[in-house]
Motif scaffolding. Structure first.
Motif, short mmCIF file in Angstrom:
data_model
loop_
_atom_site.label_atom_id
_atom_site.label_comp_id
_atom_site.label_asym_id
_atom_site.label_seq_id
_atom_site.Cartn_x
_atom_site.Cartn_y
_atom_site.Cartn_z
N MET A 206 40.81 16.54 -20.35
CA MET A 206 40.91 16.49 -18.89
C MET A 206 40.56 15.10 -18.35
O MET A 206 39.87 14.95 -17.35
CB MET A 206 40.04 17.56 -18.24
N ARG B 122 35.96 15.84 -19.44
CA ARG B 122 35.13 16.95 -19.93
C ARG B 122 34.94 16.77 -21.42
O ARG B 122 35.90 16.48 -22.15
CB ARG B 122 35.82 18.28 -19.63
N LYS C 256 31.20 21.02 -22.56
CA LYS C 256 31.76 21.68 -21.38
C LYS C 256 31.29 21.07 -20.05
O LYS C 256 31.44 21.68 -19.00
CB LYS C 256 31.46 23.19 -21.39
N GLU D 113 32.10 22.88 -16.54
CA GLU D 113 32.81 22.22 -15.45
C GLU D 113 34.15 21.68 -15.95
O GLU D 113 34.29 21.30 -17.11
CB GLU D 113 31.96 21.09 -14.87
N ARG D 114 35.12 21.60 -15.02
CA ARG D 114 36.48 21.25 -15.41
C ARG D 114 37.14 20.38 -14.33
O ARG D 114 36.66 20.26 -13.22
CB ARG D 114 37.33 22.52 -15.58
N ASN E 54 36.27 29.63 -10.83
CA ASN E 54 35.98 28.21 -10.80
C ASN E 54 36.01 27.75 -9.35
O ASN E 54 37.05 27.82 -8.69
CB ASN E 54 37.01 27.44 -11.63
N GLU F 132 42.24 25.95 -9.52
CA GLU F 132 42.63 25.83 -10.91
C GLU F 132 43.64 24.70 -11.03
O GLU F 132 44.20 24.25 -10.04
CB GLU F 132 43.24 27.15 -11.42
#
Length: 373
Positions: free
Chosen positions: A242, A255, A259, A293-294, A332, A367
């Motif tokens: 990411m 990321r 994570k 986290e993303r 999320n 997302e």
């Protein structure tokens, strides 16, 4: 024992800090009475954040704190990008001959930005009616090899795209540069010994340089250099995904395998962990399983970082309301923090420096890619 002067100075400093946090993160608490969701704004860092959730494409206005859940909703749009001036929209969708399951090609459509209201474009025909231009590309499953998909250059002349080839199904297209007005292929990026899907697009800098990555190594190319690839730097981690960059082309967020979000500065050759939280073995009854986290994304000035995550229930009281999100779901949420070199613990009580945009009293679920303009 501290002197009165020292105590007064500490109080003054604390007051200034609190005032600054109120200005920029002017509400981490709920706004129960306003549909705007928050009583403050981050207008100094751009006008808003585009996000996708449950098939709809939403927009959070940082100036007013207003959330628009669906600027448009489409059954055919695969990926999209927004021009740097926030005035244009580029969408892509798969086209196929009637009666065939396999996608034949991608169609890109470039059009004026839709009105900032829910349901601004409710029909796929609206894109065709409003288009400035459109073109076809021999590819499908945009970003399917692991990349984001495509990026519109700051001057809107080029499109950097990553997709699988339609001809010779399931073969990867190299990361490519297309002319935005005609769709003409200008460059395919290939490196001897590397399969095409290993060359991923990171993004454009405000100077018009396109950054790409090969595993954890950064390279760049630009029109002024005839799109020749130039080595930039190696990120000192092998477990990154990411990957995203600031518009200035100096910092990169990603990321890691833990994570959490990390940041690497190529000028300072330094890095720091941006976020932390409990990601495994959570026993606190107030929380659901967290996947960390993303999807990190920088603000236009690079001073803030947006991402999605699943913080502790007490930090966002309505995050897991069964009436809205069901009884066994981990969502999320959109989160914004200042890019100041400090690690933020999302499980700790919010000290006012973590901003949770809301739609009314509820956090915003997001997302896929976050686009901050």
């Amino acid at each position: 024992m501290p002197s009165i002067n020292n105590i007064d100075m500490k109080k003054l400093t604390f007051t200034i800090v609190i005032a600054s946090l109120f200005l920029f993160f002017s509400c981490s608490k709920d706004n129960e009475t306003s549909s705007a969701g928050t009583s403050g704004a981050l207008g100094v860092t751009g006008s808003g954040i585009y996000y996708k959730f449950a098939g709809g494409y939403g927009y959070y206005d940082l100036r007013s704190g207003r959330n628009i859940t669906e600027i448009f909703k489409s059954n055919i749009v695969d990926k999209y990008d927004v021009s740097w001036d926030n005035q244009k929209l580029l969408v892509a969708w798969a086209k196929r001959p009637y009666g065939q399951y396999q996608t034949d090609y991608l169609q890109f459509t470039y059009l004026p930005m839709l009105e900032k209201k829910s349901g601004a474009a409710t029909s796929d025909d609206d894109f065709e009616k409003r288009k400035i231009n459109s073109f076809d590309f021999n590819g499908y499953d945009v970003g399917g090899s692991g990349g984001v998909g495509f990026f519109l250059s700051p001057d809107e002349r080029f499109v950097a795209v990553q997709a699988k080839k339609s001809t010779g199904y399931n073969d990867d297209n190299p990361a490519s540069i297309l002319d935005r007005s005609s769709g003409r292929l200008l460059k395919e990026f290939n490196i001897d010994g590397y399969e095409p899907h290993r060359i991923n697009i990171v993004g454009w800098s405000s100077a018009g340089e396109l950054f790409l990555s090969v595993d954890n190594e950064l390279i760049k190319a630009s029109e002024s250099n005839n799109w020749r690839m130039t080595y930039v730097k190696k990120i000192p981690f092998n477990d990154i995904e990411m990957l995203n960059m600031n518009p200035q082309g100096t910092q990169f967020v990603f990321r890691r395998g833990d994570k959490h979000i990390w940041l690497y500065d190529i000028q300072e050759d330094s890095h720091y962990q941006v976020t932390t939280s409990k990601v495994d073995g959570i026993t606190d009854a107030r929380t659901y399983y967290s996947g960390g986290e993303r999807l990190p994304s920088f603000s236009p000035d690079g001073k803030y970082i947006a991402f999605t995550g699943q913080p502790r229930h007490s930090a966002v009281p309505y995050a897991y309301d069964p009436a809205v999100f069901g009884t066994a779901v981990a969502i999320n949420m959109l989160i914004i923090i200042e890019n100041n070199g400090k690690t933020r613990d999302l499980d700790a009580d919010n000290d006012g420096t973590i901003f949770y945009p809301k739609d009314g009293k509820y956090p915003i679920s997001a997302e896929e890619r976050l686009i901050w303009r």
